[in-house]
Design an enzyme around this catalytic site. Structure first.
Site: not given
Ligand code: EPU
Length: 434
Positions: A22-23, A92, A116, A121, A310, A332, A402
């Site tokens: 998915k991701n 998201r 969320c 986030r 995850d 994380i 999802r």
């Molecule tokens: N963060 C910041 N600033 C930003 C972006 C992120 O401080 O601008 C922080 C976040 O708050 C978090 C950390 O950095 O503490 C990592 O966040 P990241 O941006 O890497 O997460 P994401 O890209 O929003 C993806 C996956 C998530 C998975 C995370 C971490 C997708 C669509 N989502 O989210 O997947 O947990 O990376 O590996 O790729 C799930 O599949 O259940 C899921 C939540």
């Protein structure tokens, strides 16, 4: 709303095929907007998030069709630059539209996504990256208004206090591939899903060096062509099945995965005394749960190649049945413990202290009506239900839908006693109780 009804205690056995990730698929769908030509995407999991993303792309002006199960065809000849709140708040991952819109249209008007259930986030790193590529950003009424008329290569450091950002890296890479000049991204995420996105972009004609590392160098090109791309296997789904085997003391084989994507989990399973047979060429791993010692371990979630957040909830469910004291540190998402109160209702002994959870293994869990709160917490509750004595009803499984393709069918084929029902079919007193 649907509910999963599980009779715990069945042994699992046999083979299960992992679906596409998915991701990886979600940002890859967004990447298809970078070309006017058709992108054909294969091995796409059948999930509500994917159908939702397809709807968003249609809203943005793309032609999106599904010629066969698992295959989607996206053609974005025309695009509009507005992604409204109504769409972005529901998923998201729609934040991944930012990069392609900025790159293709040199402007974007996209709603801020908000937090969320797994915690705040923020997207400050996404915005920092876009600013480094010459975008002018302003915020009004909950929307980001981005003027990218001067989009050009730049330098950005994408490491935040929790490490690199995954979708932030996806966005900046997607903006940079069409930005004139050279972009350098330091502390880029190197998750297999980001590698998969970069591989697709290269197939479309992008110039990206350092794929799979924390340093990416991108030389912008004028336009990208269409391509055919096969999405990588879902390492989180694969890991969920391995943990299911360990928890239910079952031997089962997970097919179609890439063991190299799963080293942190395999390392932890080994430490926990769960034997696995790893066959990289055959793309399969067999977990020998019947021989699992289940030793307590210390687990810290980290960006890839560390232990994935995850899989934390699922591992936590396993630890709840592991004799001794296990400790989890969530680096994380420090608040990602929504599964814990529900596991407590099943008899687990877990104390949360800040970003840590101390899990004292109990002899058995007992089935109960429980409430899913997010995708991975739902998976943890299903695993707990499989290992528990008696019946478990997992409610609000739209969260599960999802991100897990036909989870109950795959588990039933392995021998689990699990079925989907409408909540109106649940015993009334349980509904009230939950
Ligand atoms: N963060 C910041 N600033 C930003 C972006 C992120 O401080 O601008 C922080 C976040 O708050 C978090 C950390 O950095 O503490 C990592 O966040 P990241 O941006 O890497 O997460 P994401 O890209 O929003 C993806 C996956 C998530 C998975 C995370 C971490 C997708 C669509 N989502 O989210 O997947 O947990 O990376 O590996 O790729 C799930 O599949 O259940 C899921 C939540």
């Amino acid at each position: 709303m649907d509910v999963l009804h599980i009779h715990g205690g069945s042994k699992l056995a046999g083979n299960v095929q992992v679906s596409g990730a998915k991701n990886a698929a979600l940002p890859i769908f967004a990447a298809a907007l970078l070309s006017e030509e058709t992108c054909t995407i294969e091995n796409v999991p059948d999930l509500s998030d994917i159908r939702f993303m397809a709807g968003i792309l249609r809203h943005m002006g793309a032609d999106v069709e599904q010629p066969a199960p698992g295959t989607w065809r996206i053609t974005a000849r025309k695009l509009n630059h507005v992604a409204p709140y109504d769409l972005v708040r529901k998923m998201r991952a729609s934040i991944c539209l930012l990069g392609p819109l900025v790159a293709r249209l040199r402007k974007a008007y996209v709603s801020m996504p908000g937090g969320c259930v797994i915690g705040p986030r923020p997207i400050d790193l996404h915005l920092k990256g876009l600013a480094a590529l010459g975008c002018q950003l302003s915020m009004r009424g909950g929307y980001m208004d981005i003027d990218a008329a001067n989009l050009s290569g730049g330098y950005v450091y994408l490491g935040g206090r929790h490490g690199p950002t995954v979708t932030g890296t996806a966005n900046i890479v997607m903006a940079a591939v069409l930005a004139p000049g050279i972009s350098r991204i330091e502390s880029a995420a190197c998750e297999p899903e980001i590698v998969d996105l970069c591989n697709m972009l290269v197939a479309m004609g992008a110039h990206i060096e350092g794929i799979g590392s924390h340093y990416l160098k991108i030389t912008g090109v004028k336009a990208l062509r269409g391509c055919t791309h096969k999405v990588v296997p879902d390492r989180i789904e694969a890991g969920t099945f391995l943990v299911a085997g360990a928890m239910t003391k079952s031997d089962l084989t997970v097919n179609g995965l890439i063991p190299g994507h799963m080293r942190a989990l395999l390392d932890k399973l080994e430490e926990a005394g769960v034997p696995c047979t790893i066959e990289p060429d055959a793309k399969r791993i067999t977990v020998h749960g019947t021989r699992a010692a289940l030793n307590p371990v210390e687990l810290i979630t980290l960006p890839h190649p560390g232990f994935p957040t995850d899989l934390q909830a699922q591992f936590c469910a396993m630890m709840s049945l592991t004799p001794g004291l296990s400790v989890i540190t969530e680096r994380i998402y420090p608040n990602r413990y929504m599964h814990v109160p529900e596991l407590l209702r099943m008899g687990a002994n877990i104390a949360i202290e800040g970003a840590n959870a101390v899990v004292k293994g109990v002899k058995s869990l007992s089935g109960a009506p429980v409430m899913a709160s997010d995708l991975r917490a739902s998976a943890a509750l299903v695993l707990a239900g499989l290992a528990a004595n008696g019946e478990t009803w997992v409610q609000r499984i739209y969260h599960l839908d999802r991100g897990y393709e036909k989870l109950e069918n795959k588990l039933a084929a392995l021998g689990a006693t699990i079925n989907r029902m409408h909540e109106s079919e649940m015993p009334k007193e349980l509904l009230d109780d939950a």
